[in-house]
Design an enzyme around this catalytic site. Structure first.
Site, PDB file in Angstrom:
ATOM      1  N   GLY A 116       2.813  -1.359   4.368  1.00 29.97           N
ATOM      2  CA  GLY A 116       2.771   0.072   4.073  1.00 29.97           C
ATOM      3  C   GLY A 116       4.173   0.594   3.810  1.00 29.97           C
ATOM      4  O   GLY A 116       4.722   0.452   2.717  1.00 29.97           O
ATOM      5  N   GLY A 117       4.788   1.184   4.841  1.00 30.39           N
ATOM      6  CA  GLY A 117       6.081   1.865   4.700  1.00 30.39           C
ATOM      7  C   GLY A 117       7.136   1.090   3.933  1.00 30.39           C
ATOM      8  O   GLY A 117       7.761   1.632   3.015  1.00 30.39           O
ATOM      9  N   SER A 132       3.338  -2.296  10.392  1.00 29.95           N
ATOM     10  CA  SER A 132       4.772  -2.306  10.694  1.00 29.95           C
ATOM     11  C   SER A 132       5.476  -3.590  10.243  1.00 29.95           C
ATOM     12  O   SER A 132       6.381  -4.077  10.928  1.00 29.95           O
ATOM     13  CB  SER A 132       5.008  -2.018  12.181  1.00 29.95           C
ATOM     14  OG  SER A 132       4.573  -0.704  12.487  1.00 29.95           O
ATOM     15  N   GLU A 149      -5.255  -5.273  10.770  1.00 28.24           N
ATOM     16  CA  GLU A 149      -4.257  -4.221  10.933  1.00 28.24           C
ATOM     17  C   GLU A 149      -4.546  -3.428  12.212  1.00 28.24           C
ATOM     18  O   GLU A 149      -5.385  -2.513  12.197  1.00 28.24           O
ATOM     19  CB  GLU A 149      -4.323  -3.253   9.750  1.00 28.24           C
ATOM     20  CG  GLU A 149      -3.956  -3.879   8.434  1.00 28.24           C
ATOM     21  CD  GLU A 149      -3.362  -2.835   7.500  1.00 28.24           C
ATOM     22  OE1 GLU A 149      -2.209  -3.010   7.103  1.00 28.24           O
ATOM     23  OE2 GLU A 149      -4.046  -1.842   7.208  1.00 28.24           O
ATOM     24  N   GLU A 170      -6.514   4.461   8.124  1.00 27.29           N
ATOM     25  CA  GLU A 170      -6.395   5.914   7.873  1.00 27.29           C
ATOM     26  C   GLU A 170      -7.707   6.482   7.334  1.00 27.29           C
ATOM     27  O   GLU A 170      -8.055   7.631   7.614  1.00 27.29           O
ATOM     28  CB  GLU A 170      -5.215   6.176   6.920  1.00 27.29           C
ATOM     29  CG  GLU A 170      -3.892   6.036   7.658  1.00 27.29           C
ATOM     30  CD  GLU A 170      -2.746   5.483   6.833  1.00 27.29           C
ATOM     31  OE1 GLU A 170      -2.805   5.520   5.595  1.00 27.29           O
ATOM     32  OE2 GLU A 170      -1.775   4.989   7.451  1.00 27.29           O
ATOM     33  N   GLY A 190       2.426   1.972  11.002  1.00 24.27           N
ATOM     34  CA  GLY A 190       3.426   3.030  10.848  1.00 24.27           C
ATOM     35  C   GLY A 190       4.119   3.393  12.146  1.00 24.27           C
ATOM     36  O   GLY A 190       4.813   4.407  12.227  1.00 24.27           O
ATOM     37  N   ASN A 219       0.864  -1.187   0.000  1.00 27.18           N
ATOM     38  CA  ASN A 219       0.000   0.000   0.000  1.00 27.18           C
ATOM     39  C   ASN A 219       0.900   1.236   0.000  1.00 27.18           C
ATOM     40  O   ASN A 219       1.511   1.555   1.015  1.00 27.18           O
ATOM     41  CB  ASN A 219      -0.893  -0.035   1.258  1.00 27.18           C
ATOM     42  CG  ASN A 219      -1.706   1.240   1.414  1.00 27.18           C
ATOM     43  OD1 ASN A 219      -1.848   2.027   0.477  1.00 27.18           O
ATOM     44  ND2 ASN A 219      -2.245   1.437   2.610  1.00 27.18           N
ATOM     45  N   TRP A 220       0.970   1.903  -1.139  1.00 26.64           N
ATOM     46  CA  TRP A 220       1.896   3.038  -1.274  1.00 26.64           C
ATOM     47  C   TRP A 220       1.347   4.324  -0.669  1.00 26.64           C
ATOM     48  O   TRP A 220       2.048   5.328  -0.615  1.00 26.64           O
ATOM     49  CB  TRP A 220       2.228   3.271  -2.753  1.00 26.64           C
ATOM     50  CG  TRP A 220       2.963   2.144  -3.406  1.00 26.64           C
ATOM     51  CD1 TRP A 220       3.457   1.011  -2.806  1.00 26.64           C
ATOM     52  CD2 TRP A 220       3.298   2.036  -4.792  1.00 26.64           C
ATOM     53  NE1 TRP A 220       4.073   0.209  -3.745  1.00 26.64           N
ATOM     54  CE2 TRP A 220       3.989   0.820  -4.979  1.00 26.64           C
ATOM     55  CE3 TRP A 220       3.075   2.847  -5.905  1.00 26.64           C
ATOM     56  CZ2 TRP A 220       4.462   0.394  -6.212  1.00 26.64           C
ATOM     57  CZ3 TRP A 220       3.546   2.429  -7.153  1.00 26.64           C
ATOM     58  CH2 TRP A 220       4.228   1.211  -7.290  1.00 26.64           C
ATOM     59  N   LYS A 221       0.095   4.303  -0.304  1.00 24.00           N
ATOM     60  CA  LYS A 221      -0.543   5.504   0.276  1.00 24.00           C
ATOM     61  C   LYS A 221      -0.323   6.712  -0.649  1.00 24.00           C
ATOM     62  O   LYS A 221      -0.251   6.537  -1.868  1.00 24.00           O
ATOM     63  CB  LYS A 221      -0.021   5.753   1.694  1.00 24.00           C
ATOM     64  CG  LYS A 221      -0.079   4.483   2.554  1.00 24.00           C
ATOM     65  CD  LYS A 221       0.113   4.725   3.996  1.00 24.00           C
ATOM     66  CE  LYS A 221       0.139   3.387   4.732  1.00 24.00           C
ATOM     67  NZ  LYS A 221       0.156   3.515   6.165  1.00 24.00           N
ATOM     68  N   HIS A 271      -9.515   1.111   5.295  1.00 25.53           N
ATOM     69  CA  HIS A 271      -8.177   1.200   5.875  1.00 25.53           C
ATOM     70  C   HIS A 271      -8.236   2.096   7.114  1.00 25.53           C
ATOM     71  O   HIS A 271      -9.014   3.054   7.161  1.00 25.53           O
ATOM     72  CB  HIS A 271      -7.198   1.775   4.841  1.00 25.53           C
ATOM     73  CG  HIS A 271      -5.780   1.765   5.326  1.00 25.53           C
ATOM     74  ND1 HIS A 271      -5.275   2.754   6.142  1.00 25.53           N
ATOM     75  CD2 HIS A 271      -4.778   0.880   5.140  1.00 25.53           C
ATOM     76  CE1 HIS A 271      -4.011   2.456   6.425  1.00 25.53           C
ATOM     77  NE2 HIS A 271      -3.696   1.334   5.828  1.00 25.53           N
TER      78      HIS A 271
HETATM   79  C1  PEP Z   1      -0.826   0.078   6.217  1.00 30.99           C
HETATM   80  O1  PEP Z   1      -1.013   1.282   6.250  1.00 30.99           O
HETATM   81  O2  PEP Z   1      -1.650  -0.679   5.662  1.00 30.99           O
HETATM   82  C2  PEP Z   1       0.374  -0.435   6.844  1.00 30.99           C
HETATM   83  C3  PEP Z   1       0.432  -1.704   7.075  1.00 30.99           C
HETATM   84  O3  PEP Z   1       1.346   0.479   7.127  1.00 30.99           O
HETATM   85  P1  PEP Z   1       2.795   0.179   7.767  1.00 30.99           P
HETATM   86  O4  PEP Z   1       3.300  -1.090   7.162  1.00 30.99           O
HETATM   87  O5  PEP Z   1       3.621   1.376   7.398  1.00 30.99           O
HETATM   88  O6  PEP Z   1       2.574   0.052   9.240  1.00 30.99           O
END
Ligand code: PEP
Length: 252
Positions: A233-234, A212, A166, A96, A172, A9-11, A94
């Site tokens: 994500g990140g 994470s 999640e 966010e 994050g 997920n590149w956001k 999600h």
């Molecule tokens: C996400 O936003 O779906 C996610 C898993 O982010 P991160 O891996 O950065 O915690």
């Protein structure tokens, strides 16, 4: 056992040009595609270009969000109907979207239905807040989100849905639940699916862990019973790191 599903997920990151370079690089770094389904969720802007660029037998595309009505006077929105043919998956609910944009259970339910009606696979994201975990309400919070998100869905449709566990407090944040906590959460999710749609659907439905995930800890999550893949994500923004995650999933 099915293929592991790994979604990046590149956001709100990467320009169209950067997205194109990323896929080019990623393709060179991935050792084999046989045991893994690899999905990237770029911004809406990059989707048409990537759809032309990628070998769809290697990479699938996902939308990060969409609006649930198919068309109409909804300025600034993109519908599942418009995404049809462009993406295979679409994230729904999600953390966010829920916490920054105030998306309600009702909206999330409409989005799950809109995705299914337009032949997209919804990736329904669920997760407890820090307060819910501290108050011992994790399983209840997850089950409420499943009930809300999958209301009015048939068991055949439910079996197509992907659920991503999640924990909101871990996204994050560089923090993760223990393997035991993840296993308990995923069992709670499957129990709720069994209650609503029967044991077969609960067995068939794919459940991912996200929050994470890094190239260094990815294998430990994939080892947990009931985890069918990862939502990253990140670390998905770096083609090297993401390829390592994919390559680890491939080896399992
Ligand atoms: C996400 O936003 O779906 C996610 C898993 O982010 P991160 O891996 O950065 O915690």
């Amino acid at each position: 056992m099915g293929k592991k599903l790994i979604i990046g997920n590149w956001k709100m990151n990467l320009t169209i040009h950067e997205a194109s370079l990323y896929i080019h690089k990623l393709d060179k770094l991935i050792v084999s595609y046989s045991n893994v389904e690899i999905v990237v969720a770029p911004s809406f802007l990059a989707l048409p270009a990537l759809s032309m660029q990628v070998d769809h037998s290697k990479f699938k595309l996902a939308a990060q969000d969409f609006y649930w009505r198919d068309e109409g006077a909804f300025t600034g929105e993109v519908s599942a109907h418009q995404l049809r043919g462009l993406v295979k998956y679409a994230l729904v609910g999600h953390s966010e979207r829920r916490h920054i944009f105030g998306e309600s259970g009702r909206v999330i339910r409409h989005k799950v239905q809109a995705a299914l009606r337009n032949d997209l696979i919804p990736v329904l994201c669920v997760g407890e807040t820090a307060t819910e975990r501290a108050d011992g309400e994790t399983i209840g919070a997850l089950q409420d989100q499943i009930i809300e998100g999958l209301a009015n869905v048939t068991s055949d449709e439910a079996a197509k849905v992907v659920i991503a566990y999640e924990p909101a407090w871990a996204i994050g944040a560089g923090k993760t639940p223990s393997p035991r906590q993840i296993n308990q959460a995923i069992n709670g999710i499957r129990n709720q699916v069994a209650h609503l749609f029967g044991d077969k659907t609960a067995r068939d439905i794919r459940v991912l862990y996200g929050a994470s995930v890094t190239k260094d800890n990815a294998a430990s999550f994939l080892d947990i019973s009931g985890v069918d893949g990862l939502l990253v994500g990140g670390d998905s923004l770096n083609a090297h790191a993401f390829s390592e995650i994919v390559n680890k999933a491939q080896e399992l």
